[in-house]
Enzyme design. Structure first.
Site, short mmCIF file in Angstrom:
data_model
loop_
_atom_site.label_atom_id
_atom_site.label_comp_id
_atom_site.label_asym_id
_atom_site.label_seq_id
_atom_site.Cartn_x
_atom_site.Cartn_y
_atom_site.Cartn_z
N MET A 1 66.51 57.00 27.40
CA MET A 1 66.22 55.59 27.78
C MET A 1 66.54 54.72 26.74
O MET A 1 65.97 54.86 25.62
CB MET A 1 64.89 55.52 28.35
CG MET A 1 64.36 54.42 28.75
SD MET A 1 62.38 54.42 29.34
CE MET A 1 61.78 54.40 27.56
N ASN A 2 66.86 53.54 26.90
CA ASN A 2 66.64 52.28 26.02
C ASN A 2 66.06 51.07 26.68
O ASN A 2 64.84 51.39 27.37
CB ASN A 2 67.77 51.99 25.09
CG ASN A 2 69.13 51.70 25.82
OD1 ASN A 2 69.78 52.50 26.33
ND2 ASN A 2 69.62 50.43 25.70
N ASP A 3 66.47 49.83 26.42
CA ASP A 3 65.73 48.65 26.87
C ASP A 3 64.93 48.54 28.06
O ASP A 3 65.52 49.10 29.26
CB ASP A 3 66.58 47.65 27.11
CG ASP A 3 67.81 47.49 25.93
OD1 ASP A 3 67.77 48.38 24.96
OD2 ASP A 3 68.76 46.56 26.21
N GLU B 1 71.07 40.05 21.10
CA GLU B 1 70.52 40.70 22.38
C GLU B 1 69.57 40.52 23.26
O GLU B 1 68.46 39.93 22.42
CB GLU B 1 70.73 42.16 22.05
CG GLU B 1 72.17 42.71 21.46
CD GLU B 1 71.93 44.37 21.19
OE1 GLU B 1 73.08 44.95 21.60
OE2 GLU B 1 71.15 44.87 20.72
N PHE C 1 74.51 47.42 32.32
CA PHE C 1 73.59 47.15 31.12
C PHE C 1 72.28 46.20 31.47
O PHE C 1 72.08 46.07 32.55
CB PHE C 1 74.66 46.44 30.13
CG PHE C 1 75.49 47.08 29.11
CD1 PHE C 1 75.72 48.45 29.60
CD2 PHE C 1 76.09 46.76 28.14
CE1 PHE C 1 76.40 49.44 28.90
CE2 PHE C 1 76.70 47.66 27.25
CZ PHE C 1 76.94 49.06 27.44
#
Ligand code: FRU
Length: 520
Positions: free
Chosen positions: A59-61, A244, A117
């Site tokens: 998992m990221n953001d 970002e 994304f």
């Protein structure tokens, strides 16, 4: 294999009872192993006990955070096939309190336009999109498509563009908009992470987009057609890395009726303690242009620690601004020593804007709901360790004017003699976390030992509000004016807690520890 096929395979061997029992055992093992795969135990080493982490894999953001009909939705950058970054999906979970989460099926899968994304979700209350069909208001997601094939081909740079999807059933099912992409790219390599807000004064949707080294603002009446308004930031703030995951939040300055706009921008590198971090700008926004109230050189960090990235606020929460970040750092996120899953989110935080130390400053405080996790309460001491369950909230305050000690704080240890320290240094006038002896740090040279943050306020009372879970610590200094978030990976939880000071005479005003309960 279908159930019918499975039954057919078993039948011919049924005469042999020995074989039959082996097959039954194998089947039972298979069934139990798939059950484990579906329902993680959340008991693995390092697994956070009151932070959100995915059921398994990478998992990221945080993405698409929106509040709708009593549910906080959390979508997240998810790669369900591996514990390292890969083709991105949007994982999905819901919660009534931002602490107890129910995992839901993956919301968005990659498609012929690309990987999915980061992005955001809004509630289209006035049905500006015209997508409404039944009783529910449309939830509309704006996200970035990343065309991996095009990127790999390396010929053109326009492989990121913005897409839209919507749900008409409280976020349970998602349909990609047939007219995708909604914003095309004219050849900028980094063109992503749309955060959409409703701008009440101009009655328009506004999109904030990270474009390499700047933020672009777009506007729309219907969420489908977007027109470019302006750019901000090319020569403002920190540019240690690519920009970002932006957010734009209108906030009332505490204690006044003044409103200001806060532009949150994550940067991929160059954070105050190394690697990725999140900065913010304070200024004015008229629906088209953002004007910074500070000088171009001013840099403000939402969190000074190494492990709070890509965080944004929940949509549709009224005047409350609720924030959540990804609790890791691109410097080492893919190699941290966790097995079945990788990464967790920070605890949810409430953001406040204050006029402090000569300017507008963003304060973060743990959300009030965290108080519901409190169990036994202890008073900490310098002479004797307090033994706990390793999941703690601590509230401390020290009076500098009466203290001889110049370096003091809290140490957390275990039977392996691993040691984590959180403290304040009077001479350097800074808060710090020292994780250099707190466990495994062999996996990356970039996993640095200590993180520091300059003090903002100058009162005599130094305050620390700390949350420690199995592999993370979050420090809110002086009522949240200075924040530090950091990971660490001990062999065993750090269950022994004690105060420390370099010189006798620690003028303690308060030193409370709560054991917290797990939410999993
Ligand atoms: C930030 C980020 C975003 C991007 C996503 C891809 O961590 O790089 O800019 O959309 O991760 O997973």
């Amino acid at each position: 294999m279908s159930l019918q096929q499975k039954v057919y395979l078993i039948t011919p061997i049924a005469q042999n009872r020995h074989f039959m029992s082996r097959i039954i055992i194998a089947l039972l093992l298979f069934i139990s192993s798939t059950a484990v795969a579906q329902k993680p135990s959340y008991k693995e080493q390092h697994r956070p006990q009151y932070h959100f982490s995915p059921p398994s894999k990478w998992m990221n953001d945080p993405n698409g955070m929106v509040f709708y009909k009593g549910e906080y939705h959390l979508f997240y950058q998810y790669y369900p096939d591996s514990t390292v970054w890969g083709p991105m999906h949007w994982g999905h979970a819901v919660s009534k309190d931002m602490l107890h989460w129910q995992h839901l099926p993956i919301a968005l899968y990659p498609d012929s336009l690309g990987l999915i994304f980061s992005g955001s979700v809004v509630v289209d209350k006035n049905n500006t999109s015209g997508l409404k069909k039944g009783a529910e208001q449309p939830l509309v997601a704006l996200y970035t498509y990343h065309d991996l094939k095009k990127e790999k081909a390396g010929k053109e740079m326009d492989f990121q563009y913005q897409g839209m999807a919507y749900s008409l059933d409280k976020g349970r099912n998602w349909t990609k908009y047939a007219g995708n992409p909604v914003i095309k790219n004219n050849g900028v390599k980094d063109f992503r992470d749309p955060k959409v807000i409703w701008h009440e004064a101009s009655k328009h949707w506004v999109m904030v987009l990270a474009v390499a080294d700047r933020i672009d603002f777009y506007r729309s009446e219907n969420l489908k057609e977007w027109s470019f308004s302006s750019s901000f930031g090319k020569d403002e703030g920190s540019h240690g890395g690519v920009w970002e995951c932006p957010d734009l939040v209108e906030m009332t300055v505490e204690g006044t009726n003044n409103k200001k706009w806060v532009l949150i921008v994550s940067i991929g590198n160059g954070g105050p303690n190394g690697g990725s971090a999140t900065q913010y700008f304070t200024g004015d926004f008229d629906g088209r242009n953002f004007v910074n109230s500070n000088s171009k050189e001013t840099m403000h960090w939402l969190d000074h620690g190494p492990d709070n990235y890509a965080g944004v606020t929940w949509s549709n929460t009224g005047n409350q601004k609720l924030f959540l970040g990804w609790m890791s750092n691109w410097n080492y996120a893919q190699v941290v020593p966790t097995r079945s899953w990788r990464s967790a989110m920070t605890i949810p935080r409430t953001l406040y804007l204050k006029n402090a130390a000569g300017g507008y400053r963003l304060y973060s405080k743990p959300v009030r709901n965290l108080e519901t996790l409190r169990q036994q309460q202890h008073t900490l001491s310098v002479t004797k360790p307090t033994l706990t369950n390793g999941l703690n909230e601590l509230i401390l305050s020290f009076d500098l004017s009466r203290a001889a000690a110049t370096d003091f704080g809290i140490s957390f240890t275990n039977e392996e003699n691993e040691l984590l320290k959180v403290g304040f240094n009077k001479e350097q006038n800074q808060f710090y976390i020292d994780r250099s002896k707190a466990g495994d740090n062999s996996f990356s040279k970039l996993f640095t030992g200590s993180a520091v943050a300059p003090r903002l306020l100058s009162s005599n009372i130094v305050k620390l509000h700390v949350f420690i879970d199995h592999s993370s610590i979050e420090v809110f200094g002086d009522d949240g004016s200075v924040v530090l978030t950091s990971l660490f990976f001990p062999k065993q939880p750090l269950k022994s807690v004690q105060l420390f000071n370099d010189k006798e005479g620690l003028s303690l005003q308060q030193a409370v520890l709560y054991q917290l309960k797990s939410t999993w």
